[in-house]
Design an enzyme around this catalytic site. Structure first.
Site, short mmCIF file in Angstrom:
data_model
loop_
_atom_site.label_atom_id
_atom_site.label_comp_id
_atom_site.label_asym_id
_atom_site.label_seq_id
_atom_site.Cartn_x
_atom_site.Cartn_y
_atom_site.Cartn_z
N THR A 34 -21.77 56.03 -32.44
CA THR A 34 -21.40 57.06 -33.42
C THR A 34 -22.28 56.97 -34.65
O THR A 34 -22.76 58.00 -35.18
CB THR A 34 -19.92 56.93 -33.82
OG1 THR A 34 -19.10 57.04 -32.65
CG2 THR A 34 -19.53 58.00 -34.81
N LYS A 36 -18.61 65.10 -29.31
CA LYS A 36 -17.98 63.98 -28.63
C LYS A 36 -17.13 64.58 -27.52
O LYS A 36 -15.98 64.99 -27.75
CB LYS A 36 -17.11 63.18 -29.60
CG LYS A 36 -16.46 61.94 -29.01
CD LYS A 36 -17.40 60.76 -28.99
CE LYS A 36 -16.68 59.50 -28.55
NZ LYS A 36 -17.56 58.32 -28.53
N ALA A 52 -19.18 57.99 -24.31
CA ALA A 52 -18.11 57.01 -24.59
C ALA A 52 -18.41 55.76 -23.77
O ALA A 52 -18.75 55.85 -22.59
CB ALA A 52 -16.75 57.59 -24.21
#
Length: 235
Positions: free
Chosen positions: A18, A39, A119
């Site tokens: 991030t 995201k 992720a």
């Protein structure tokens, strides 16, 4: 073909994807008018201004130059911080690459450049049959690898780069993140990665005991990513 975005993955979870994605957005905004972070799947939410939202998503939104509907920059928000497919099952829903791709394509219509943050690592499952790597392949964007500098990172980085290439995607660059302040031979490990990874080193995120501002991270973008749109050049 004009540059329109990248997919950010990591050698593991918690390696700073991030932060690097936000730094990329800030840097890209110097060259492109409309940049936005995405995201696709966020697992683990906090209370924010009366809503449940991912801290990662908030960081990407703060670094984006355009605001978009939440169903586009974060189409799947899952309450529990765990692997996406497990968090989805716990939430009583199924996540598919096709629904994530629909949101991405709608987002592309609103921005010149989209930075998509994955992720976990490269092959994190989103359901019983698909992984986020399948989304990256469907998007077809160049990949940026975030390497968390700690013991074992060389193997993790080289295996991830191998997997990205095996999936037919270009590894456009990699960023080192000094997540372990006590790592021995940190510079030597970076030198080893520079020799072995088949992509340019875009920069190193220094270790910070507190909160590091993504705007202060210096990244070296590939030249092809720095070309402005024609209408911006003539303004």
């Amino acid at each position: 073909m004009a540059f329109d975005g990248c997919f950010v993955t990591g050698t593991d979870t918690g390696v700073g994807k991030t932060l690097v994605s936000a730094a990329l957005l800030h840097t890209l905004a110097r060259h492109h008018r409309r940049v936005v972070g995405m995201k696709p799947v966020a697992a683990g939410l906090i209370d924010h201004q009366g809503h449940r939202v991912s801290e990662d998503v908030l960081s990407l939104r703060a670094a984006s130059s355009v605001a978009v509907p939440p169903e586009l920059d974060n189409p799947v928000a899952l309450p529990d911080a765990m692997a996406p497919h497990l968090a989805a099952k716990r939430a009583g829903r199924t996540v598919t690459v096709s629904e994530l791709l629909i949101a991405y394509r709608a987002l592309r219509e609103r921005a010149d450049v989209v930075v998509v943050e994955g992720a976990g690592g490269w092959r994190v499952p989103v359901n019983d049959h698909e992984t986020l790597a399948d989304l990256a392949k469907a998007i077809g964007a160049p990949v940026v690898l975030v390497v968390g500098l700690r013991l074992g990172c060389l193997n993790h980085a080289l295996l991830t780069a191998e997997a990205i290439r095996a999936d037919g995607l270009p590894l456009a660059g990699w960023v080192a993140n000094a997540i372990d302040p006590d790592m021995v031979c940190r510079d030597e490990n970076i030198d080893t990665l520079r020799r072995w990874l088949p992509a340019p080193w875009l920069g190193t995120v220094p270790h910070c005991a507190g909160t590091l501002d993504a705007r202060q991270i210096a990244l070296n973008l590939p030249m092809a990513w720095q070309a402005r749109m024609l209408d911006e050049l003539v303004e």
